[in-house]
Design a protein around this motif. Structure first.
Motif, PDB file in Angstrom:
ATOM      1  N   ARG A   1       0.816  -1.210   0.000  1.00  0.00           N
ATOM      2  CA  ARG A   1       0.000   0.000   0.000  1.00  0.00           C
ATOM      3  C   ARG A   1       0.852   1.263   0.000  1.00  0.00           C
ATOM      4  O   ARG A   1       0.473   2.287  -0.574  1.00  0.00           O
ATOM      5  CB  ARG A   1      -0.900  -0.013   1.243  1.00  0.00           C
ATOM      6  CG  ARG A   1      -1.786   1.194   1.439  1.00  0.00           C
ATOM      7  CD  ARG A   1      -2.262   1.293   2.888  1.00  0.00           C
ATOM      8  NE  ARG A   1      -1.154   1.591   3.804  1.00  0.00           N
ATOM      9  CZ  ARG A   1      -1.284   1.650   5.127  1.00  0.00           C
ATOM     10  NH1 ARG A   1      -2.451   1.395   5.700  1.00  0.00           N
ATOM     11  NH2 ARG A   1      -0.233   1.936   5.890  1.00  0.00           N
ATOM     12  N   ASP A   2       2.024   1.187   0.651  1.00  0.00           N
ATOM     13  CA  ASP A   2       2.781   2.390   0.952  1.00  0.00           C
ATOM     14  C   ASP A   2       4.003   2.641   0.078  1.00  0.00           C
ATOM     15  O   ASP A   2       4.681   3.657   0.252  1.00  0.00           O
ATOM     16  CB  ASP A   2       3.221   2.362   2.426  1.00  0.00           C
ATOM     17  CG  ASP A   2       2.041   2.488   3.373  1.00  0.00           C
ATOM     18  OD1 ASP A   2       1.015   3.050   2.955  1.00  0.00           O
ATOM     19  OD2 ASP A   2       2.136   2.009   4.520  1.00  0.00           O
TER      20      ASP A   2
ATOM     21  N   GLU B   1       2.719  14.050  -0.724  1.00  0.00           N
ATOM     22  CA  GLU B   1       1.312  13.696  -0.908  1.00  0.00           C
ATOM     23  C   GLU B   1       0.825  12.667   0.108  1.00  0.00           C
ATOM     24  O   GLU B   1      -0.374  12.416   0.219  1.00  0.00           O
ATOM     25  CB  GLU B   1       1.096  13.137  -2.318  1.00  0.00           C
ATOM     26  CG  GLU B   1       1.445  14.116  -3.428  1.00  0.00           C
ATOM     27  CD  GLU B   1       1.276  13.502  -4.813  1.00  0.00           C
ATOM     28  OE1 GLU B   1       0.800  12.344  -4.897  1.00  0.00           O
ATOM     29  OE2 GLU B   1       1.628  14.166  -5.797  1.00  0.00           O
ATOM     30  N   ASP B   2       1.756  12.047   0.845  1.00  0.00           N
ATOM     31  CA  ASP B   2       1.400  10.956   1.749  1.00  0.00           C
ATOM     32  C   ASP B   2       1.981  11.201   3.138  1.00  0.00           C
ATOM     33  O   ASP B   2       3.057  11.798   3.286  1.00  0.00           O
ATOM     34  CB  ASP B   2       1.922   9.627   1.209  1.00  0.00           C
ATOM     35  CG  ASP B   2       1.348   9.289  -0.152  1.00  0.00           C
ATOM     36  OD1 ASP B   2       0.316   8.608  -0.200  1.00  0.00           O
ATOM     37  OD2 ASP B   2       1.936   9.721  -1.165  1.00  0.00           O
TER      38      ASP B   2
ATOM     39  N   TYR C   1      -3.351   7.792  14.607  1.00  0.00           N
ATOM     40  CA  TYR C   1      -4.376   7.712  13.566  1.00  0.00           C
ATOM     41  C   TYR C   1      -5.758   7.564  14.196  1.00  0.00           C
ATOM     42  O   TYR C   1      -6.718   8.231  13.782  1.00  0.00           O
ATOM     43  CB  TYR C   1      -4.077   6.517  12.657  1.00  0.00           C
ATOM     44  CG  TYR C   1      -5.004   6.389  11.473  1.00  0.00           C
ATOM     45  CD1 TYR C   1      -4.754   7.079  10.290  1.00  0.00           C
ATOM     46  CD2 TYR C   1      -6.123   5.563  11.531  1.00  0.00           C
ATOM     47  CE1 TYR C   1      -5.596   6.953   9.188  1.00  0.00           C
ATOM     48  CE2 TYR C   1      -6.973   5.441  10.443  1.00  0.00           C
ATOM     49  CZ  TYR C   1      -6.701   6.137   9.270  1.00  0.00           C
ATOM     50  OH  TYR C   1      -7.548   6.011   8.198  1.00  0.00           O
TER      51      TYR C   1
ATOM     52  N   THR D   1     -10.490  13.661   8.722  1.00  0.00           N
ATOM     53  CA  THR D   1     -11.089  14.151   7.482  1.00  0.00           C
ATOM     54  C   THR D   1     -10.755  15.611   7.248  1.00  0.00           C
ATOM     55  O   THR D   1     -10.473  16.031   6.123  1.00  0.00           O
ATOM     56  CB  THR D   1     -12.611  13.958   7.516  1.00  0.00           C
ATOM     57  OG1 THR D   1     -12.913  12.588   7.760  1.00  0.00           O
ATOM     58  CG2 THR D   1     -13.243  14.391   6.202  1.00  0.00           C
TER      59      THR D   1
ATOM     60  N   GLU E   1      -7.152  16.180   5.874  1.00  0.00           N
ATOM     61  CA  GLU E   1      -6.912  15.739   4.500  1.00  0.00           C
ATOM     62  C   GLU E   1      -7.027  16.885   3.501  1.00  0.00           C
ATOM     63  O   GLU E   1      -6.358  16.883   2.459  1.00  0.00           O
ATOM     64  CB  GLU E   1      -7.882  14.609   4.135  1.00  0.00           C
ATOM     65  CG  GLU E   1      -7.593  13.295   4.860  1.00  0.00           C
ATOM     66  CD  GLU E   1      -8.637  12.231   4.558  1.00  0.00           C
ATOM     67  OE1 GLU E   1      -9.695  12.596   3.970  1.00  0.00           O
ATOM     68  OE2 GLU E   1      -8.418  11.058   4.904  1.00  0.00           O
TER      69      GLU E   1
ATOM     70  N   LYS F   1      -5.104  17.493  -4.389  1.00  0.00           N
ATOM     71  CA  LYS F   1      -5.806  16.302  -3.920  1.00  0.00           C
ATOM     72  C   LYS F   1      -5.575  16.133  -2.428  1.00  0.00           C
ATOM     73  O   LYS F   1      -4.579  16.641  -1.891  1.00  0.00           O
ATOM     74  CB  LYS F   1      -5.343  15.057  -4.680  1.00  0.00           C
ATOM     75  CG  LYS F   1      -3.867  14.749  -4.565  1.00  0.00           C
ATOM     76  CD  LYS F   1      -3.539  13.496  -5.400  1.00  0.00           C
ATOM     77  CE  LYS F   1      -2.078  13.143  -5.319  1.00  0.00           C
ATOM     78  NZ  LYS F   1      -1.756  11.938  -6.123  1.00  0.00           N
TER      79      LYS F   1
ATOM     80  N   ASN G   1      -2.947  12.034   1.854  1.00  0.00           N
ATOM     81  CA  ASN G   1      -3.244  10.617   2.104  1.00  0.00           C
ATOM     82  C   ASN G   1      -2.620  10.207   3.438  1.00  0.00           C
ATOM     83  O   ASN G   1      -1.423   9.905   3.503  1.00  0.00           O
ATOM     84  CB  ASN G   1      -2.703   9.766   0.955  1.00  0.00           C
ATOM     85  CG  ASN G   1      -3.267   8.360   0.981  1.00  0.00           C
ATOM     86  OD1 ASN G   1      -4.065   8.009   1.851  1.00  0.00           O
ATOM     87  ND2 ASN G   1      -2.843   7.542   0.051  1.00  0.00           N
TER      88      ASN G   1
ATOM     89  N   ARG H   1      -2.171   7.637   6.493  1.00  0.00           N
ATOM     90  CA  ARG H   1      -2.348   6.194   6.706  1.00  0.00           C
ATOM     91  C   ARG H   1      -1.597   5.745   7.964  1.00  0.00           C
ATOM     92  O   ARG H   1      -0.538   6.289   8.288  1.00  0.00           O
ATOM     93  CB  ARG H   1      -1.833   5.406   5.499  1.00  0.00           C
ATOM     94  CG  ARG H   1      -2.516   5.761   4.200  1.00  0.00           C
ATOM     95  CD  ARG H   1      -2.070   4.856   3.070  1.00  0.00           C
ATOM     96  NE  ARG H   1      -0.649   4.964   2.801  1.00  0.00           N
ATOM     97  CZ  ARG H   1      -0.095   5.859   1.995  1.00  0.00           C
ATOM     98  NH1 ARG H   1      -0.858   6.771   1.416  1.00  0.00           N
ATOM     99  NH2 ARG H   1       1.202   5.879   1.777  1.00  0.00           N
TER     100      ARG H   1
ATOM    101  N   THR I   1       6.119  11.112  -0.856  1.00  0.00           N
ATOM    102  CA  THR I   1       5.218  10.927  -1.987  1.00  0.00           C
ATOM    103  C   THR I   1       5.379   9.509  -2.511  1.00  0.00           C
ATOM    104  O   THR I   1       6.479   9.111  -2.904  1.00  0.00           O
ATOM    105  CB  THR I   1       5.516  11.941  -3.110  1.00  0.00           C
ATOM    106  OG1 THR I   1       5.322  13.265  -2.604  1.00  0.00           O
ATOM    107  CG2 THR I   1       4.579  11.717  -4.294  1.00  0.00           C
ATOM    108  N   ASN I   2       4.297   8.756  -2.472  1.00  0.00           N
ATOM    109  CA  ASN I   2       4.333   7.352  -2.891  1.00  0.00           C
ATOM    110  C   ASN I   2       4.325   7.267  -4.413  1.00  0.00           C
ATOM    111  O   ASN I   2       3.304   6.998  -5.051  1.00  0.00           O
ATOM    112  CB  ASN I   2       3.131   6.602  -2.297  1.00  0.00           C
ATOM    113  CG  ASN I   2       3.199   5.107  -2.567  1.00  0.00           C
ATOM    114  OD1 ASN I   2       4.219   4.589  -2.996  1.00  0.00           O
ATOM    115  ND2 ASN I   2       2.095   4.417  -2.317  1.00  0.00           N
TER     116      ASN I   2
END
Length: 313
Positions: free
Chosen positions: A39-40, A197-198, A206, A224, A227, A238, A241, A243, A263-264
């Motif tokens: 995922r990461d 971005e991540d 979290y 929320t 984000e 955007k 993200n 996580r 950034t992923n």
């Protein structure tokens, strides 16, 4: 009546003595684990089993201006000495380590397990896949101390900063400020070319963000809200993200919890891997053996300046 075996005799095959009034649930309950590496991070898939190293290059340019060395490259029609451009290409390499595991069983074990609907070969394969993913998960996030490899959460090229206070003792505005700070630091380090971005944070933080309400109407969690209310959203267009990842727990200096902004995208950071392969099954007496092998590299921070750590959240 089907043939059964007592537990002491063939427990390893998954065959047990079942009593007349016993209702055995046939579901295979595997160990509870969580791997989030896929995922990461994106994979570098051009490596092969024959490769011993994975490498990449970073190019640096140098150009002196005229007549001011720090200015623009002005010339006139009579210029005879015109400045040029210098190029420096530096290579960075990481070893690709061979990973392997041998699975084996006897034909007796195979027959006994198959008779009760739990083939031992399939179970051992599932267990091997679980170990492969667990090892990959650790390699991606924290590397390997024995091999000297680093992961996404402890790259030596990234110097961590410290949070002013923990999130548990912070207001929503202070938490937002700390996230904006870690994003801004990476933005500055990349010469204002890329805002991450991540964001990876420990599970406890979290959960705290997800359960904290910021709207007076009680209809929006802090998670929320963040984000879309950081510089990442406004710069990248955007949502940020965010996580959770268990490896961030105690990963910072003095065992502090760590947050990583990145950034992923394989352009900035990636993980080289050669997927599992197998040799043909081998027979030794009543034993059947099959070996699986693959290669795991180390996280490649192509642009480490686009990552940033913050400890003590």
């Amino acid at each position: 009546m089907p043939m059964t075996f007592d537990q002491a005799t063939v427990d390893s095959t998954g065959a047990f003595l079942v009593h007349e009034l016993e209702r055995l649930d046939q579901t295979l309950n595997l160990p509870l684990t969580s791997q989030t590496w896929s995922r990461d991070i994106e994979l570098r898939e051009d490596v092969s089993i024959a490769d011993e190293m994975s490498s990449f290059t970073n190019t640096t340019f140098a150009a002196a201006g005229t007549p001011n060395a720090n200015g623009k490259n002005w010339i006139n029609q009579l210029s005879t000495a015109i400045a040029g451009l210098n190029v420096d290409i530096a290579k960075t390499g990481f070893p690709l380590e061979l990973w392997g595991m041998e699975l084996g069983w006897t034909v007796v074990e195979l027959a006994a397990a198959a008779q009760v609907g739990r083939p031992i070969d399939t179970q051992k394969y599932d267990g091997m896949q679980l170990k492969w993913n667990m090892d990959t998960d650790e390699q991606v996030y924290i590397g390997d101390a024995v091999k000297g490899a680093k992961g996404l959460l402890n790259l030596s090229q990234v110097t961590p900063t410290n949070a002013t206070k923990t999130w548990a003792t912070s207001t929503p505005d202070e938490i937002r400020a700390s996230i904006n700070q870690v994003l801004s630091n990476a933005w500055v380090r990349s010469a204002y070319s890329k805002v991450p971005e991540d964001l990876l944070i420990p599970p406890e933080q979290y959960s705290f963000l997800a359960s904290t309400i910021v709207s007076s109407a009680g209809n929006q969690s802090l998670l929320t809200y963040l984000e879309t209310n950081t510089i990442a959203f406004h710069q990248n267009g955007k949502p940020l993200n965010i996580r959770p990842v268990k490896w961030a727990i105690g990963r910072g200096v003095a065992n502090a919890d760590r947050m990583v902004a990145y950034t992923n995208d394989k352009k900035f950071v990636r993980f080289p891997m050669v997927p599992l392969q197998s040799v043909p099954i081998q027979y030794r007496g009543i034993y059947q053996l099959v070996t699986y092998y693959g290669k795991l590299g180390a996280v490649e921070p192509v642009y480490p300046e686009t990552l940033n750590y913050m400890d003590g959240i």
